[in-house]
Design an enzyme around this catalytic site. Structure first.
Site, PDB file in Angstrom:
ATOM      1  N   GLY A  40       0.973  -1.335   0.009  1.00 34.63           N
ATOM      2  CA  GLY A  40      -0.187   0.007   0.058  1.00 34.63           C
ATOM      3  C   GLY A  40       0.793   1.392  -0.020  1.00 34.63           C
ATOM      4  N   ASP A  99       0.700   3.151   4.342  1.00 32.92           N
ATOM      5  CA  ASP A  99      -0.724   3.885   3.706  1.00 32.92           C
ATOM      6  C   ASP A  99      -1.744   4.278   4.556  1.00 32.92           C
ATOM      7  OD1 ASP A  99      -1.591   1.382   4.079  1.00 32.92           O
ATOM      8  OD2 ASP A  99      -2.326   1.073   2.166  1.00 32.92           O
ATOM      9  N   ASP A 102      -5.290   2.319  10.664  1.00 32.95           N
ATOM     10  CA  ASP A 102      -6.986   1.904  10.732  1.00 32.95           C
ATOM     11  C   ASP A 102      -6.786   1.548  12.242  1.00 32.95           C
ATOM     12  OD1 ASP A 102      -9.491   1.349   9.964  1.00 32.95           O
ATOM     13  OD2 ASP A 102      -8.853  -0.898   9.540  1.00 32.95           O
ATOM     14  N   THR A 103      -7.105   0.144  12.530  1.00 35.12           N
ATOM     15  CA  THR A 103      -7.136  -0.198  13.978  1.00 35.12           C
ATOM     16  C   THR A 103      -5.730  -0.058  14.830  1.00 35.12           C
ATOM     17  OG1 THR A 103      -6.302  -2.565  13.260  1.00 35.12           O
ATOM     18  CG2 THR A 103      -8.416  -2.303  13.372  1.00 35.12           C
ATOM     19  N   LEU A 107       0.689  -1.429  12.403  1.00 34.52           N
ATOM     20  CA  LEU A 107       1.954  -0.277  12.675  1.00 34.52           C
ATOM     21  C   LEU A 107       2.458  -0.671  14.030  1.00 34.52           C
ATOM     22  CD1 LEU A 107       2.785   2.105  10.809  1.00 34.52           C
ATOM     23  CD2 LEU A 107       1.320   3.754  12.232  1.00 34.52           C
ATOM     24  N   LYS A 130      -7.412   6.752  10.102  1.00 35.05           N
ATOM     25  CA  LYS A 130      -8.935   6.471  10.386  1.00 35.05           C
ATOM     26  C   LYS A 130      -9.015   6.398  12.092  1.00 35.05           C
ATOM     27  CE  LYS A 130     -10.084   3.682   6.549  1.00 35.05           C
ATOM     28  NZ  LYS A 130     -10.753   2.735   6.131  1.00 35.05           N
ATOM     29  N   ARG A 164      -4.897   0.551  -7.337  1.00 35.85           N
ATOM     30  CA  ARG A 164      -3.728   0.803  -6.734  1.00 35.85           C
ATOM     31  C   ARG A 164      -2.962   1.971  -7.764  1.00 35.85           C
ATOM     32  NH1 ARG A 164      -2.191  -2.297  -2.435  1.00 35.85           N
ATOM     33  NH2 ARG A 164      -2.324  -4.707  -2.528  1.00 35.85           N
TER      34      ARG A 164
END
Ligand code: IMP
Ligand code: MG
Length: 173
Positions: A40, A99, A102-103, A107, A130, A164
């Site tokens: 991503g 990219d 999220d949750t 990372l 997000k 993409r």
């Protein structure tokens, strides 16, 4: 045409990346390695490193590819690394790039892993955040844009390996 509604066009993304490069330059000095998470982050990384060059930063570039068992990740133990060139990072300063956060599981899992490999300092950077979806409270040092809880595509980000290639970020209508 493609049925994609544009959220961030090429110009907005390019402007934001220049600002990110300035922010990064104010926080990182000396040698560092950018570790990009595939697939991503590939376009984001390509544009960011060229913006970093303009502000005098010359990072080494490495990649890791994450995959997860099944479609629903429910914990970092479900994350697998299928590609990894960040194997020689002991004592180094790292900028970990993805990219989207999220949750936060991907990372934080990779950050822990790089720490275990002996990285001296790890900063994190994502193009999209997000915040409403966060499960793990991981610190993200540099964020391009916050987005609502919508499924985005383009600029390296896919839906089932499609989209993409798009030069902008949008969502499927
Ligand atoms: P996390 O571990 O839940 O933070 O997941 C981050 C990863 O999920 C990102 O690197 C993306 O690959 C993927 N992801 C999260 N949201 C989206 C989206 O809206 N579109 C495409 N991929 C997404
Ligand atoms: Mg990803």
């Amino acid at each position: 045409m493609t049925g994609i509604k544009i959220l961030f066009d090429e110009k907005i993304i390019a402007e934001r990346i220049e600002q990110l490069a300035d922010n990064i330059a104010s926080k990182i000095t000396g040698d560092f390695i950018i570790v990009g998470l595939l697939k991503g982050s590939f376009i984001f990384l390509a544009d960011l490193v060229r913006a970093l060059d303009k502000v005098g930063l010359t990072p080494q570039i490495e990649f890791m590819r994450l995959s997860s068992y099944g479609n629903n990740k429910i914990g970092s133990e479900k994350i697998e690394i299928s590609c990894d060139s960040a194997d020689n990072i002991s004592g180094r300063q790292i900028l970990l790039l993805d990219d989207i956060v999220d949750t936060g599981q991907s990372l934080s899992y990779i950050k822990n892993l790089l720490q275990k490999r002996g990285a001296e300092r790890i900063l994190t950077c994502v193009l999209l955040n997000k915040p409403s979806r966060r499960i793990i409270n991981c610190v993200v040092d540099f964020i391009g844009f916050d987005v609502e809880n919508v499924f985005v595509v383009g600029y390296g980000i896919d839906y089932a390996e499609k989209y993409r290639h798009l030069p902008y970020i949008g969502f499927v209508e």
